[in-house]
Design a protein around this motif. Structure first.
Motif, PDB file in Angstrom:
ATOM      1  N   ASP A  75      -1.645 -54.858  91.569  1.00 34.96           N
ATOM      2  CA  ASP A  75      -2.951 -55.150  90.982  1.00 34.96           C
ATOM      3  C   ASP A  75      -4.045 -54.497  91.816  1.00 34.96           C
ATOM      4  OD1 ASP A  75      -4.776 -56.525  89.155  1.00 34.96           O
ATOM      5  OD2 ASP A  75      -5.314 -57.690  90.938  1.00 34.96           O
ATOM      6  N   ALA A  76      -4.972 -53.839  91.149  1.00 38.07           N
ATOM      7  CA  ALA A  76      -6.138 -53.232  91.809  1.00 38.07           C
ATOM      8  C   ALA A  76      -7.362 -53.597  90.999  1.00 38.07           C
ATOM      9  CB  ALA A  76      -5.987 -51.726  91.904  1.00 38.07           C
ATOM     10  N   GLY A  77      -7.950 -54.727  91.338  1.00 34.07           N
ATOM     11  CA  GLY A  77      -9.158 -55.144  90.644  1.00 34.07           C
ATOM     12  C   GLY A  77      -8.934 -55.389  89.159  1.00 34.07           C
ATOM     13  N   GLY A  78      -7.829 -56.036  88.823  1.00 33.27           N
ATOM     14  CA  GLY A  78      -7.549 -56.337  87.433  1.00 33.27           C
ATOM     15  C   GLY A  78      -6.808 -55.239  86.678  1.00 33.27           C
ATOM     16  N   ARG A  79      -6.536 -54.140  87.332  1.00 33.86           N
ATOM     17  CA  ARG A  79      -5.784 -53.027  86.726  1.00 33.86           C
ATOM     18  C   ARG A  79      -4.449 -52.868  87.444  1.00 33.86           C
ATOM     19  NH1 ARG A  79      -6.159 -48.278  87.219  1.00 33.86           N
ATOM     20  NH2 ARG A  79      -5.741 -47.508  85.178  1.00 33.86           N
ATOM     21  N   ALA A  80      -3.472 -52.415  86.718  1.00 32.25           N
ATOM     22  CA  ALA A  80      -2.174 -52.118  87.325  1.00 32.25           C
ATOM     23  C   ALA A  80      -2.207 -50.692  87.875  1.00 32.25           C
ATOM     24  CB  ALA A  80      -1.066 -52.262  86.301  1.00 32.25           C
ATOM     25  N   VAL A  81      -1.794 -50.552  89.120  1.00 26.96           N
ATOM     26  CA  VAL A  81      -1.730 -49.256  89.797  1.00 26.96           C
ATOM     27  C   VAL A  81      -0.267 -48.946  90.055  1.00 26.96           C
ATOM     28  CG1 VAL A  81      -2.287 -48.067  91.950  1.00 26.96           C
ATOM     29  CG2 VAL A  81      -3.986 -49.524  90.865  1.00 26.96           C
ATOM     30  N   ARG A  82       0.151 -47.720  89.796  1.00 23.00           N
ATOM     31  CA  ARG A  82       1.540 -47.320  90.037  1.00 23.00           C
ATOM     32  C   ARG A  82       1.793 -47.110  91.520  1.00 23.00           C
ATOM     33  NH1 ARG A  82       3.761 -43.549  85.256  1.00 23.00           N
ATOM     34  NH2 ARG A  82       2.873 -44.749  83.564  1.00 23.00           N
ATOM     35  N   LEU A  83       2.954 -47.591  91.969  1.00 22.19           N
ATOM     36  CA  LEU A  83       3.362 -47.419  93.360  1.00 22.19           C
ATOM     37  C   LEU A  83       4.539 -46.463  93.414  1.00 22.19           C
ATOM     38  CD1 LEU A  83       3.303 -51.118  94.605  1.00 22.19           C
ATOM     39  CD2 LEU A  83       1.441 -49.451  94.570  1.00 22.19           C
ATOM     40  N   GLY A  84       4.461 -45.510  94.329  1.00 25.94           N
ATOM     41  CA  GLY A  84       5.552 -44.572  94.559  1.00 25.94           C
ATOM     42  C   GLY A  84       6.106 -44.801  95.948  1.00 25.94           C
ATOM     43  N   TRP A  85       7.391 -45.114  96.017  1.00 22.43           N
ATOM     44  CA  TRP A  85       8.070 -45.403  97.280  1.00 22.43           C
ATOM     45  C   TRP A  85       8.888 -44.190  97.688  1.00 22.43           C
ATOM     46  CZ3 TRP A  85       6.810 -49.817  99.655  1.00 22.43           C
ATOM     47  CH2 TRP A  85       6.208 -50.812  98.880  1.00 22.43           C
ATOM     48  N   PHE A  86       8.581 -43.638  98.872  1.00 18.98           N
ATOM     49  CA  PHE A  86       9.232 -42.397  99.294  1.00 18.98           C
ATOM     50  C   PHE A  86       9.676 -42.477 100.749  1.00 18.98           C
ATOM     51  CE2 PHE A  86       6.092 -41.363  96.054  1.00 18.98           C
ATOM     52  CZ  PHE A  86       6.876 -40.709  95.117  1.00 18.98           C
ATOM     53  N   THR A  87      10.882 -42.026 101.022  1.00 12.69           N
ATOM     54  CA  THR A  87      11.326 -41.908 102.409  1.00 12.69           C
ATOM     55  C   THR A  87      10.711 -40.662 103.039  1.00 12.69           C
ATOM     56  OG1 THR A  87      13.316 -40.741 101.695  1.00 12.69           O
ATOM     57  CG2 THR A  87      13.502 -43.128 102.025  1.00 12.69           C
ATOM     58  N   SER A  88      10.231 -39.750 102.219  1.00 13.10           N
ATOM     59  CA  SER A  88       9.633 -38.517 102.722  1.00 13.10           C
ATOM     60  C   SER A  88       8.148 -38.672 103.082  1.00 13.10           C
ATOM     61  CB  SER A  88       9.782 -37.399 101.689  1.00 13.10           C
ATOM     62  OG  SER A  88       9.139 -37.766 100.474  1.00 13.10           O
ATOM     63  N   GLN A  89       7.550 -39.793 102.720  1.00 13.08           N
ATOM     64  CA  GLN A  89       6.144 -40.037 103.080  1.00 13.08           C
ATOM     65  C   GLN A  89       6.081 -40.149 104.600  1.00 13.08           C
ATOM     66  OE1 GLN A  89       3.519 -40.010 101.195  1.00 13.08           O
ATOM     67  NE2 GLN A  89       1.978 -41.385 101.959  1.00 13.08           N
ATOM     68  N   PRO A  90       5.184 -39.424 105.263  1.00 13.40           N
ATOM     69  CA  PRO A  90       5.125 -39.479 106.731  1.00 13.40           C
ATOM     70  C   PRO A  90       4.946 -40.910 107.251  1.00 13.40           C
ATOM     71  CG  PRO A  90       3.776 -37.692 105.910  1.00 13.40           C
ATOM     72  CD  PRO A  90       4.209 -38.492 104.707  1.00 13.40           C
ATOM     73  N   ALA A  91       5.507 -41.152 108.409  1.00 13.05           N
ATOM     74  CA  ALA A  91       5.378 -42.464 109.052  1.00 13.05           C
ATOM     75  C   ALA A  91       3.913 -42.813 109.220  1.00 13.05           C
ATOM     76  CB  ALA A  91       6.076 -42.445 110.406  1.00 13.05           C
ATOM     77  N   GLY A  92       3.599 -44.063 108.917  1.00 14.29           N
ATOM     78  CA  GLY A  92       2.246 -44.552 109.135  1.00 14.29           C
ATOM     79  C   GLY A  92       1.207 -44.011 108.183  1.00 14.29           C
ATOM     80  N   LEU A  93       1.605 -43.498 107.034  1.00 17.39           N
ATOM     81  CA  LEU A  93       0.646 -42.927 106.095  1.00 17.39           C
ATOM     82  C   LEU A  93       0.778 -43.593 104.735  1.00 17.39           C
ATOM     83  CD1 LEU A  93      -1.496 -40.650 105.581  1.00 17.39           C
ATOM     84  CD2 LEU A  93       0.417 -39.293 104.697  1.00 17.39           C
ATOM     85  N   ILE A  94      -0.366 -43.932 104.153  1.00 11.99           N
ATOM     86  CA  ILE A  94      -0.422 -44.384 102.771  1.00 11.99           C
ATOM     87  C   ILE A  94      -1.420 -43.474 102.069  1.00 11.99           C
ATOM     88  CG2 ILE A  94      -2.193 -46.148 103.170  1.00 11.99           C
ATOM     89  CD1 ILE A  94      -0.718 -47.875 101.078  1.00 11.99           C
ATOM     90  N   THR A  95      -1.051 -43.004 100.891  1.00 13.14           N
ATOM     91  CA  THR A  95      -1.916 -42.114 100.117  1.00 13.14           C
ATOM     92  C   THR A  95      -2.312 -42.833  98.837  1.00 13.14           C
ATOM     93  OG1 THR A  95      -0.813 -40.167 101.015  1.00 13.14           O
ATOM     94  CG2 THR A  95      -2.106 -39.859  99.006  1.00 13.14           C
ATOM     95  N   VAL A  96      -3.611 -42.998  98.661  1.00 10.66           N
ATOM     96  CA  VAL A  96      -4.158 -43.671  97.489  1.00 10.66           C
ATOM     97  C   VAL A  96      -4.781 -42.600  96.611  1.00 10.66           C
ATOM     98  CG1 VAL A  96      -5.788 -45.412  96.670  1.00 10.66           C
ATOM     99  CG2 VAL A  96      -4.594 -45.741  98.864  1.00 10.66           C
TER     100      VAL A  96
END
Length: 145
Positions: A75-96
C-alpha cells in the motif's frame, strides 16, 4: 543547504534525502527502517515519498535483506504499488520507481540494528550529492548495536 531530514516520533519514517535531487548522483538519500519486516516498514516510506517525484508505481528490493513473506504489492497512500524482489539488487539499496519509470529514488537502506551514530553518518553521506560511494561501500562503515 543541508539535506532534508524526514524523521519524527517512533512510528515515523527515518528518511534523509538530498535537497537537490539529480539523476547524476549515486544515491538520493537513505532510509533507516526499524525492522526487516517489509510489510510493516514499506508503507511509511511510501507515504513519505508520495508526491515528491510523481506517482510511485514500483519498488525494487533485495530479497535477501527482508523477512518473508515477500508480497507482490504494498500500500502506498491508498494505492497498490508493485514490489520486485531481486537477488541481483545491490546490498543495502531500495529503488522506488515513479510514473512507470520516468523517475526514481535510489535509497541506501541502513540496517535496523545500526547504532544511532553510524546510522546518522550513513544517512548524511547517502543524502550528500557530492558523495560518490554506493550502498555496499556505505554499509561497511555501519556499526551494529
Amino acid at each position: 543547504m543541508a539535506p532534508t531530514t524526514l524523521s519524527a516520533p517512533n512510528d515515523a519514517v527515518r528518511l534523509q534525502l538530498d535537497p537537490h535531487p539529480s539523476r547524476t548522483t549515486v544515491l538520493d538519500g537513505a532510509w533507516w527502517p526499524r525492522s526487516t519486516d517489509v510489510v510493516s516498514e514499506l508503507p511509511r516510506l511510501m507515504e513519505a515519498l508520495t508526491g515528491l517525484r510523481g506517482e510511485i508505481t514500483h519498488v525494487l528490493i533485495n530479497s535477501a535483506e527482508w523477512d518473508r513473506p515477500h508480497p507482490r504489492r504494498a500500500d502506498a497512500g491508498g494505492r497498490a504499488v508493485r514490489l520486485g524482489w531481486f537477488t541481483s539488487q545491490p546490498a543495502g539499496l531500495i529503488t522506488v520507481m515513479t510514473d512507470f519509470g520516468d523517475d526514481r529514488f535510489d535509497l541506501l537502506v541502513v540496517p535496523p540494528d545500526a547504532t544511532r551514530a553510524s546510522a546518522d553518518v550513513a544517512l548524511a553521506a547517502a543524502a550528500d550529492g557530492a558523495d560518490t560511494r554506493r550502498s555496499p561501500e556505505l554499509l561497511t562503515g555501519i556499526e551494529h548495536g
